[in-house]
Design an enzyme around this catalytic site. Structure first.
Site, short mmCIF file in Angstrom:
data_model
loop_
_atom_site.label_atom_id
_atom_site.label_comp_id
_atom_site.label_asym_id
_atom_site.label_seq_id
_atom_site.Cartn_x
_atom_site.Cartn_y
_atom_site.Cartn_z
N LYS A 53 5.60 47.55 -13.96
CA LYS A 53 5.45 48.31 -12.71
C LYS A 53 4.16 49.12 -12.72
O LYS A 53 3.44 49.20 -11.72
CB LYS A 53 6.67 49.22 -12.49
N GLN A 97 14.26 54.33 -14.00
CA GLN A 97 14.65 53.01 -14.49
C GLN A 97 16.10 53.03 -15.00
O GLN A 97 16.49 53.91 -15.76
CB GLN A 97 13.68 52.55 -15.60
N ASP A 120 13.15 52.79 -4.71
CA ASP A 120 14.11 51.79 -5.16
C ASP A 120 15.19 51.54 -4.11
O ASP A 120 15.93 50.56 -4.20
CB ASP A 120 14.81 52.26 -6.45
N1 GUN Z 1 17.09 48.19 -13.60
C1 GUN Z 1 17.18 46.89 -13.27
N2 GUN Z 1 16.59 46.67 -12.08
C2 GUN Z 1 16.13 47.87 -11.67
C3 GUN Z 1 15.40 48.28 -10.51
O1 GUN Z 1 15.09 47.51 -9.59
N3 GUN Z 1 15.09 49.60 -10.46
C4 GUN Z 1 15.45 50.47 -11.42
N4 GUN Z 1 15.11 51.74 -11.26
N5 GUN Z 1 16.11 50.13 -12.50
C5 GUN Z 1 16.44 48.82 -12.62
#
Ligand code: GUN
Length: 301
Positions: A53, A97, A120
């Site tokens: 990211k 995350q 998100d």
């Molecule tokens: N863990 C697995 N997929 C995601 C996501 O799209 N965002 C976040 N914050 N954690 C994750």
């Protein structure tokens, strides 16, 4: 032989579009969009996701920040960090995350995020707005899937869609999005899950199957109809000593079998994964432009 819904290719296009949008803003003297990621602990997949990211941010000209916390951090301390990010006027959006360590209540953490920075789309305010067809942040994976279908002009109107899985971040929102008015959407949606009896009877009837289970090679050729569109959201690390990293990434779909019968299919890797990454950037861009409109004098520095 199925045609490939190429997430690598489409995500590259999207990133190029976002990069140009950022360049237009910065050329006018505005600061670039700023995205932060909060990473708790050292979960291998999470570290990789967060690093990717951050890499994506740099590729499109965003500013990025990484808040790294030890997995012994308390819930209160984590929420304290979130409050700082909420209050930071130079920050457009952030993600925490997941998964979080067991001693931390994920729901309380998500509720602490300012919905206007929740890129998100996990906050119930954003999920609720999405469910009611109001403007919101769509969570990145479902947003990525509908964008992929859109860019390949996959017909969804009146189609039977089966979503395998009912998770908060993929299955549930995906079912809602495919059933809503408009394109992509206007589909007849069935959500199937671990308690569904004769699951394959549903998938065999579906024009579009979207699997979000996390069970490697779950969907076999005899579970779909000829000419189906198959979207594989699964991405599971399967231990394999013969691989350099000690694992390989497996989707929920038995690709080798299914691609011979389907009309369209997403590969793993290179399908939904890169789309998810691109949509986080898209949401961050959206957060930036919304902030710009809501803050008097914009975000000029
Ligand atoms: N863990 C697995 N997929 C995601 C996501 O799209 N965002 C976040 N914050 N954690 C994750």
């Amino acid at each position: 032989m199925a045609q490939i819904l190429n997430g690598n290719f489409i995500s590259k296009q999207l990133k190029e579009e976002i990069k140009q949008e950022v360049a237009q803003w910065t050329a006018k003297g505005y600061r670039p969009p700023h995205l932060a990621a909060v990473l708790v602990g050292e979960n291998g997949a999470s570290v990789t996701y967060v690093n990717n990211k951050i890499k994506d941010c740099h590729a499109v000209g965003f500013k990025s920040s990484l808040v790294k916390l030890d997995d012994s951090v308390t819930e209160q301390e984590l929420i304290g960090e979130i409050k700082k990010l909420n209050a930071d006027t130079e920050l457009d959006g952030f993600i925490v995350q997941l998964p979080l360590p067991k001693h931390i209540d994920q729901e309380r953490v998500i509720l602490a995020i300012d919905p206007s920075k929740d890129v998100d789309g996990f906050h119930p305010e954003n999920f609720g707005k999405m469910a009611l067809d109001m403007e919101s942040f769509l969570s990145a994976t479902p947003f990525g899937i509908i964008t992929l279908l859109e860019r390949y002009n996959i017909s969804t109107e009146g189609k039977d869609v089966v979503v395998v899985g009912r998770s908060r971040i993929v299955g549930k929102p995906m079912s809602l999005l495919m059933g809503r008015k408009g394109y992509p959407g206007n589909s007849t949606v069935t959500t199937v899950h671990t308690h569904t009896r004769n699951l394959e009877e549903y998938t065999r009837r579906a024009d579009i199957v979207i699997t979000a289970l996390g069970v490697p090679h779950f969907l076999k050729a005899d579970m779909i109809k000829v000419g189906a569109v198959v979207v594989d959201v699964g991405i599971t690390r399967v231990e394999d000593a013969s691989k350099e990293k000690g694992f390989y990434l497996a989707g929920d779909v038995d690709f080798e079998e299914v691609e011979k019968k389907a009309a369209w299919i997403t590969p793993v890797p290179g399908g939904v994964g890169p789309m998810t990454r691109a949509m986080l950037l898209k949401n961050s861009m959206l957060a930036y432009t919304r902030r710009f409109k809501s803050v008097e004098g914009g975000v000029k520095v």
